[in-house]
Design an enzyme around this catalytic site. Structure first.
Site, PDB file in Angstrom:
ATOM      1  N   ASP A  47     -24.175 -80.372  69.756  1.00 15.45           N
ATOM      2  CA  ASP A  47     -22.946 -80.896  70.511  1.00 15.45           C
ATOM      3  C   ASP A  47     -23.263 -81.031  71.949  1.00 15.45           C
ATOM      4  O   ASP A  47     -23.553 -80.080  72.671  1.00 15.45           O
ATOM      5  CB  ASP A  47     -21.703 -79.881  70.363  1.00 15.45           C
ATOM      6  CG  ASP A  47     -20.388 -80.479  70.696  1.00 15.45           C
ATOM      7  OD1 ASP A  47     -20.443 -81.644  71.278  1.00 15.45           O
ATOM      8  OD2 ASP A  47     -19.076 -79.924  70.345  1.00 15.45           O
ATOM      9  N   ASP A  48     -23.285 -82.411  72.351  1.00 15.01           N
ATOM     10  CA  ASP A  48     -23.691 -82.753  73.852  1.00 15.01           C
ATOM     11  C   ASP A  48     -24.797 -82.718  74.150  1.00 15.01           C
ATOM     12  O   ASP A  48     -25.030 -82.190  75.381  1.00 15.01           O
ATOM     13  CB  ASP A  48     -22.458 -81.951  74.760  1.00 15.01           C
ATOM     14  CG  ASP A  48     -21.148 -82.631  74.543  1.00 15.01           C
ATOM     15  OD1 ASP A  48     -20.688 -83.133  73.697  1.00 15.01           O
ATOM     16  OD2 ASP A  48     -20.237 -81.969  75.466  1.00 15.01           O
ATOM     17  N   CYS A  87     -16.828 -86.583  70.589  1.00 13.15           N
ATOM     18  CA  CYS A  87     -17.027 -85.763  69.406  1.00 13.15           C
ATOM     19  C   CYS A  87     -16.321 -86.087  68.062  1.00 13.15           C
ATOM     20  O   CYS A  87     -17.294 -86.530  67.407  1.00 13.15           O
ATOM     21  CB  CYS A  87     -16.490 -84.105  69.771  1.00 13.15           C
ATOM     22  SG  CYS A  87     -17.386 -83.357  71.029  1.00 13.15           S
ATOM     23  N   ARG A  91     -18.218 -87.927  64.891  1.00 12.87           N
ATOM     24  CA  ARG A  91     -18.311 -86.878  63.611  1.00 12.87           C
ATOM     25  C   ARG A  91     -18.005 -87.685  62.578  1.00 12.87           C
ATOM     26  O   ARG A  91     -18.739 -87.705  61.310  1.00 12.87           O
ATOM     27  CB  ARG A  91     -17.868 -85.707  63.661  1.00 12.87           C
ATOM     28  CG  ARG A  91     -18.540 -84.933  64.727  1.00 12.87           C
ATOM     29  CD  ARG A  91     -17.523 -83.876  65.519  1.00 12.87           C
ATOM     30  NE  ARG A  91     -18.397 -83.487  66.728  1.00 12.87           N
ATOM     31  CZ  ARG A  91     -19.223 -82.356  66.702  1.00 12.87           C
ATOM     32  NH1 ARG A  91     -19.084 -81.649  65.870  1.00 12.87           N
ATOM     33  NH2 ARG A  91     -20.059 -81.925  67.678  1.00 12.87           N
ATOM     34  N   LYS A 144     -18.789 -76.775  64.212  1.00 13.45           N
ATOM     35  CA  LYS A 144     -17.422 -77.489  64.814  1.00 13.45           C
ATOM     36  C   LYS A 144     -17.196 -78.642  63.918  1.00 13.45           C
ATOM     37  O   LYS A 144     -18.046 -79.486  63.863  1.00 13.45           O
ATOM     38  CB  LYS A 144     -17.969 -77.761  66.068  1.00 13.45           C
ATOM     39  CG  LYS A 144     -16.774 -78.486  66.768  1.00 13.45           C
ATOM     40  CD  LYS A 144     -17.106 -78.714  68.220  1.00 13.45           C
ATOM     41  CE  LYS A 144     -16.498 -80.056  68.537  1.00 13.45           C
ATOM     42  NZ  LYS A 144     -16.904 -80.347  70.180  1.00 13.45           N
ATOM     43  N   HIS A 146     -13.815 -80.624  63.824  1.00 15.30           N
ATOM     44  CA  HIS A 146     -13.254 -81.831  64.912  1.00 15.30           C
ATOM     45  C   HIS A 146     -12.905 -82.827  64.211  1.00 15.30           C
ATOM     46  O   HIS A 146     -12.844 -84.031  64.805  1.00 15.30           O
ATOM     47  CB  HIS A 146     -14.230 -81.869  66.121  1.00 15.30           C
ATOM     48  CG  HIS A 146     -13.555 -81.973  67.317  1.00 15.30           C
ATOM     49  ND1 HIS A 146     -14.210 -82.358  68.524  1.00 15.30           N
ATOM     50  CD2 HIS A 146     -12.049 -82.017  67.586  1.00 15.30           C
ATOM     51  CE1 HIS A 146     -12.900 -82.453  69.656  1.00 15.30           C
ATOM     52  NE2 HIS A 146     -11.913 -82.374  68.898  1.00 15.30           N
ATOM     53  N   SER A 169     -13.023 -78.219  69.509  1.00 17.92           N
ATOM     54  CA  SER A 169     -14.167 -77.944  70.611  1.00 17.92           C
ATOM     55  C   SER A 169     -13.833 -76.532  71.013  1.00 17.92           C
ATOM     56  O   SER A 169     -12.883 -76.043  71.124  1.00 17.92           O
ATOM     57  CB  SER A 169     -13.955 -78.923  71.640  1.00 17.92           C
ATOM     58  OG  SER A 169     -14.642 -80.144  71.253  1.00 17.92           O
ATOM     59  N   HIS A 243     -22.210 -77.499  73.956  1.00 18.05           N
ATOM     60  CA  HIS A 243     -21.092 -77.882  74.552  1.00 18.05           C
ATOM     61  C   HIS A 243     -20.519 -76.891  75.540  1.00 18.05           C
ATOM     62  O   HIS A 243     -20.482 -75.980  74.941  1.00 18.05           O
ATOM     63  CB  HIS A 243     -20.006 -78.280  73.545  1.00 18.05           C
ATOM     64  CG  HIS A 243     -18.976 -79.111  74.036  1.00 18.05           C
ATOM     65  ND1 HIS A 243     -17.814 -78.372  74.675  1.00 18.05           N
ATOM     66  CD2 HIS A 243     -18.235 -80.305  73.696  1.00 18.05           C
ATOM     67  CE1 HIS A 243     -16.799 -79.120  75.048  1.00 18.05           C
ATOM     68  NE2 HIS A 243     -17.011 -80.342  74.334  1.00 18.05           N
ATOM     69  N   ASP A 295     -24.352 -85.209  68.658  1.00 18.53           N
ATOM     70  CA  ASP A 295     -23.042 -85.948  68.376  1.00 18.53           C
ATOM     71  C   ASP A 295     -22.771 -86.937  69.483  1.00 18.53           C
ATOM     72  O   ASP A 295     -22.215 -88.147  69.335  1.00 18.53           O
ATOM     73  CB  ASP A 295     -21.829 -85.098  68.355  1.00 18.53           C
ATOM     74  CG  ASP A 295     -21.489 -84.516  69.448  1.00 18.53           C
ATOM     75  OD1 ASP A 295     -22.132 -84.129  70.338  1.00 18.53           O
ATOM     76  OD2 ASP A 295     -19.973 -84.291  69.379  1.00 18.53           O
ATOM     77  N   ASN A 296     -23.325 -86.710  70.663  1.00 22.72           N
ATOM     78  CA  ASN A 296     -23.176 -87.742  72.049  1.00 22.72           C
ATOM     79  C   ASN A 296     -24.082 -87.071  73.105  1.00 22.72           C
ATOM     80  O   ASN A 296     -24.625 -86.041  73.001  1.00 22.72           O
ATOM     81  CB  ASN A 296     -21.798 -87.870  72.324  1.00 22.72           C
ATOM     82  CG  ASN A 296     -21.068 -86.631  72.710  1.00 22.72           C
ATOM     83  OD1 ASN A 296     -20.109 -85.913  71.938  1.00 22.72           O
ATOM     84  ND2 ASN A 296     -21.513 -85.867  73.777  1.00 22.72           N
ATOM     85  N   LYS A 316     -22.464 -88.677  78.016  1.00 26.02           N
ATOM     86  CA  LYS A 316     -20.983 -88.669  77.294  1.00 26.02           C
ATOM     87  C   LYS A 316     -20.190 -89.339  77.900  1.00 26.02           C
ATOM     88  O   LYS A 316     -19.855 -89.264  79.034  1.00 26.02           O
ATOM     89  CB  LYS A 316     -20.712 -87.175  77.267  1.00 26.02           C
ATOM     90  CG  LYS A 316     -19.517 -86.502  76.572  1.00 26.02           C
ATOM     91  CD  LYS A 316     -19.257 -85.252  76.446  1.00 26.02           C
ATOM     92  CE  LYS A 316     -18.012 -85.108  75.771  1.00 26.02           C
ATOM     93  NZ  LYS A 316     -17.964 -83.566  75.430  1.00 26.02           N
TER      94      LYS A 316
END
Ligand code: MG
Length: 477
Positions: A47-48, A87, A91, A144, A146, A169, A243, A295-296, A316
């Site tokens: 994540d991130d 996110c 996803r 996660k 989301h 998140s 994240h 994811d980003n 992001k």
């Protein structure tokens, strides 16, 4: 272009495969279904995490030895995209194989789902887990989610036999008093966020102890592998980290030269190593494809608590490369020859690629946006993906065709300046010559802009309105 295109003879030499097994693969079709029992599939999704945050992708102080080994012994993708730079829509794209505009899991107002959201992944969507389950796979989501935290939207309603993780998140449900934003950036306490930890449909801990969450996810994944070793399995493993707020267990305190962010990522890397080790111990490594990505891009306004996009611009939330190009590795010992792929790929492509490997069915009754990447993965052939559409919310901000990318609208990262600007003449960059998107060459290539306009127009013709899932929320009392 890939770094090198191998002839059939060279491929045998490089990969160490005999002619017999190669013929089974099929020179063009790479049809593993004939040569192999259904492979296990593990998708590890950070994540991130930014493009520049792995040792293998050039970071000078991050310690990611397991991921670096996977990149060296597997396939390192230099131009791999997510379909949104935040996110929820990112996803949604991975799990459905469709741009999130098609499922309603993107919006211009609320860009992700929140704890008061009442929407989520629509029942009408077919997830990769559903396709694989139908094809005889045991399926788990660990991490996660989301894509909706209410009962109709949980992983177990969308093709996963098992779920363990947080439903949104790790910075949501803030209860930590004043200075929320500041607390995100520095060493926070886990209980500042009243995030639930769930097993299947039940909340088993609240607030989730995030200090040990990476360890516990890993234990769950190891257990699922061991329990399902005699049948094909699919594990979708979206880590909560890196994240912000950042948490690592005490064993990883201070292990990295990159500070807390580095410690947290070192634990994620340990987790990846533990999965690899388990597969080897259980004699499953030769029949398991692992895909690693994020994811980003990095959350830049978190300052040192956020990641790095390396030489890519912004992060992001944006449609600059730093928001949507992710450090991606495909790993399958004995099957994927070590190589670097410079052609394009996307998380949108995982759905059809995994279906091709497993014999599962790609839905035929709807627009799918992915390509089967098998020929790139196994034979180093050119990627079928030649275009990418860059959405921010519900709007097309940019598009890429071959090495050229046109920006119709630009906007900066969260909290990092940069007004929304519509460009009458799109900005044009050659991402081969100028991966940092510094030198606008629109005036030199009006014909390229025309071609990219055409790509966007063709795409738009296929988009049907879908109910906006992110705007649905609880009415205020
Ligand atoms: Mg993210």
């Amino acid at each position: 272009m890939s770094d090198k295109k191998y002839t059939r003879r060279e491929f045998i030499k490089v990969s160490g495969m005999g002619a017999a097994s190669l013929s089974l693969l099929g020179v063009l079709g790479c049809d593993t279904r004939k040569s192999q029992a259904k492979p296990n599939i593990i998708v590890i999704f950070c994540d991130d995490l930014g493009y520049g945050d792995l040792g293998a992708f050039g970071h000078p102080t991050m310690s990611t030895p397991n991921l670096d080994r996977m990149a060296a012994q597997g396939q390192k993708w230099n131009s791999f995209y997510v379909a949104a730079s935040v996110c929820t829509p990112s996803r949604a794209a991975l799990i459905t194989g469709r741009y999130p505009i098609r499922s309603g899991l993107c919006s211009d107002e609320r860009r992700v789902l929140f704890p008061d959201s009442t929407g989520g992944i629509p029942e009408t969507e077919i997830t990769l887990a559903e396709a694989l389950k139908k094809g005889g796979y045991a399926t788990a989501c660990i991490g996660k989610w989301h894509l909706g935290h209410l009962p109709p939207y949980l992983p177990t309603e969308h093709g996963f036999d098992y779920y363990f993780g947080i439903p949104y998140s790790n910075d949501m449900d803030y209860v930590g008093g004043e200075n929320a934003f500041e607390k995100l950036r520095y060493r926070p306490k886990s209980h500042y966020w009243n995030v639930p930890l769930m097993r299947n449909e039940e909340v088993i801990e609240r607030p989730a102890d995030q200090n040990t969450i990476t360890q516990r996810y890993t234990q769950e994944a190891v257990q699922f592998i061991k329990q399902n070793k005699n049948q094909p399995f699919f594990i979708y493993f979206p880590h909560s980290m890196v994240h912000t707020p950042l948490f690592a267990s005490s064993e990883f305190d201070g292990v990295s030269r990159r500070g807390l962010f580095g410690d947290v990522m070192a634990e994620v890397d340990w987790s990846v190593g533990t999965i690899l080790q388990t597969l080897e111990q259980e004699n499953l490594a030769q029949n398991t494809l692992i895909v690693f990505s994020s994811d980003n891009g990095p959350w830049l306004s978190m300052l040192q608590a956020g990641g790095s996009a390396g030489l890519l611009r912004m992060g992001k939330g944006t449609t600059w490369e730093g928001g949507m190009r992710e450090p991606t590795i495909f790993y399958w010992p004995g099957r994927i020859k070590p190589s670097t792929i410079m052609d394009m790929g996307s998380t949108l492509d995982l759905f059809p690629t995994v279906c091709a490997l497993s014999g599962a069915e790609v839905p035929k009754d709807r627009e799918m946006d992915g390509y089967d990447l098998s020929a790139v993965i196994f034979n180093g052939l050119a990627s079928p993906r030649e275009t990418m559409i860059y959405y921010r919310g519900e709007q097309v901000y940019a598009a890429r065709k071959g090495p050229f990318k046109a920006h119709y609208i630009t906007q900066g990262s969260y909290g990092m300046g940069g007004e929304r600007t519509e460009h009458k003449i799109p900005l044009l960059f050659h991402l081969g010559h100028d991966p940092s998107e510094k030198y606008n060459i629109a005036d030199q290539h009006p014909e390229v802009i025309q071609e990219i306009n055409q790509v966007v127009e063709e795409h738009r013709k296929t988009v049907r309105p879908a109910e906006d899932q992110l705007e649905k929320r609880k009415k205020k009392a």
